[in-house]
Design an enzyme around this catalytic site. Structure first.
Site, mmCIF file in Angstrom:
data_model
loop_
_atom_site.group_PDB
_atom_site.id
_atom_site.type_symbol
_atom_site.label_atom_id
_atom_site.label_comp_id
_atom_site.label_asym_id
_atom_site.label_seq_id
_atom_site.Cartn_x
_atom_site.Cartn_y
_atom_site.Cartn_z
ATOM 1 N N ASP A 1 0.821 -1.213 0.000
ATOM 2 C CA ASP A 1 0.000 0.000 0.000
ATOM 3 C C ASP A 1 0.852 1.258 0.000
ATOM 4 O O ASP A 1 1.318 1.711 1.042
ATOM 5 C CB ASP A 1 -0.903 0.006 1.243
ATOM 6 C CG ASP A 1 -2.079 -0.950 1.118
ATOM 7 O OD1 ASP A 1 -2.786 -0.877 0.084
ATOM 8 O OD2 ASP A 1 -2.285 -1.765 2.038
ATOM 9 N N ASP B 1 -10.778 -4.665 -1.021
ATOM 10 C CA ASP B 1 -9.716 -4.254 -0.092
ATOM 11 C C ASP B 1 -10.266 -3.347 0.997
ATOM 12 O O ASP B 1 -10.797 -2.277 0.708
ATOM 13 C CB ASP B 1 -8.644 -3.510 -0.912
ATOM 14 C CG ASP B 1 -7.463 -3.044 -0.085
ATOM 15 O OD1 ASP B 1 -7.377 -3.395 1.102
ATOM 16 O OD2 ASP B 1 -6.613 -2.318 -0.657
HETATM 17 C C1 DX5 Z 1 -6.364 0.872 2.856
HETATM 18 C C2 DX5 Z 1 -5.435 -0.125 2.212
HETATM 19 C C3 DX5 Z 1 -5.741 -1.548 2.567
HETATM 20 C C4 DX5 Z 1 -5.793 -1.815 4.028
HETATM 21 C C5 DX5 Z 1 -6.052 -3.245 4.377
HETATM 22 O O1 DX5 Z 1 -6.100 2.137 2.418
HETATM 23 O O2 DX5 Z 1 -5.499 -0.027 0.815
HETATM 24 O O3 DX5 Z 1 -4.918 -2.422 1.843
HETATM 25 O O4 DX5 Z 1 -4.694 -1.338 4.700
HETATM 26 O O5 DX5 Z 1 -6.011 -3.389 5.733
HETATM 27 P P1 DX5 Z 1 -7.228 -3.931 6.612
HETATM 28 O O6 DX5 Z 1 -7.469 -5.326 6.181
HETATM 29 O O7 DX5 Z 1 -6.716 -3.813 7.992
HETATM 30 O O8 DX5 Z 1 -8.423 -3.047 6.358
HETATM 31 ZN ZN ZN Z 2 -4.611 -1.653 -0.451
#
Ligand code: DX5
Ligand code: ZN
Length: 221
Positions: free
Chosen positions: A34, A179
């Site tokens: 990310d 996601d």
């Molecule tokens: C949010 C990101 C995600 C997120 C996933 O901006 O793109 O990939 O961090 O994490 P969880 O599963 O904790 O929501």
């Molecule tokens: Zn993400």
């Protein structure tokens, strides 16, 4: 079976290498990276993600699923090409017009990277349908991009269903990725809605038994 792309956003620097090893053993299908620039979203993870990706490339051959939450898409693509990512996903909202979008699609393909386009929860799926036949996947954000550990926004599930119907109707093989806020207990709902790849961060990283969580998510139970 859905594929699992584990977001490494919440991995602590002191146990990063160990976690990456463990994730491979736990059979994650991808590492989800990310990248946030402090402009498209408030947080800035540029340095941390670049370092983490470097570490991953030294110890693993698993494919990289890179998610750009950045304004300057081209600059970041150039930065990540040397890691030979399998997929690079950029945000539809980050680009000004269709020409720019097609330009990025072409550029990624020319560099042998699979193309993903992502939309935020408030962006209707209709706006990106015309790109579907040109790309590898569509990433439907199930939370507001910017941080991990949020709660899934239920309305986004309808968007997954709508996109799935469209892809089936048009006989397109574009994958759907989801996601944000996904855990063992809601992974099945997304799978049934049509998701092919599930991104999960905190639910996997904080689990005592990562393999068990990944296995359950893959089966969608
Ligand atoms: C949010 C990101 C995600 C997120 C996933 O901006 O793109 O990939 O961090 O994490 P969880 O599963 O904790 O929501
Ligand atoms: Zn993400």
């Amino acid at each position: 079976m859905v594929k699992i792309s584990t977001s490494i956003l919440s991995v602590e620097p002191e146990d990063a290498t160990r976690k990456f090893y463990d994730l491979e053993v736990a059979k994650t299908d991808y590492f989800h990276i990310d990248v946030m620039d402090g402009k498209f979203v408030e947080a800035n993870t540029e340095e941390k993600m670049y370092e983490y990706t470097n570490t991953i490339k030294q110890i693993s051959n698993l494919p990289l699923d890179v998610h750009f939450m950045v304004e300057d898409v081209k600059k970041n693509i150039d930065k990540y090409l040397s890691f030979e990512p399998d997929i690079i996903t950029f945000h539809y909202e980050a680009l000004k017009n269709k020409e720019e979008i097609y330009d990025v699609i072409k550029y990624l393909k020319a560099n042998n990277v699979k193309v993903g386009i992502s939309i935020k929860p408030a962006t209707p799926v209709e706006e990106i349908l015309e790109f579907m036949k040109h790309i590898y996947l569509c990433l439907i954000m199930t939370v507001e991009p910017g941080k991990g550990g949020q709660k899934l926004i239920p309305e986004t599930i309808e968007k997954v269903k709508k996109l799935k119907e469209y892809l089936d109707r048009e006989a397109l093989e574009t994958f759907i990725e989801v996601d944000g806020g996904i855990k063992v207990d809601n992974a099945g709902i997304l799978k049934n809605a049509g998701a092919d790849i599930i991104v999960s961060g905190s639910a996997i990283i904080s689990a005592g038994d990562m393999q068990d969580v990944i296995e359950k998510m893959k089966k969608g139970v």
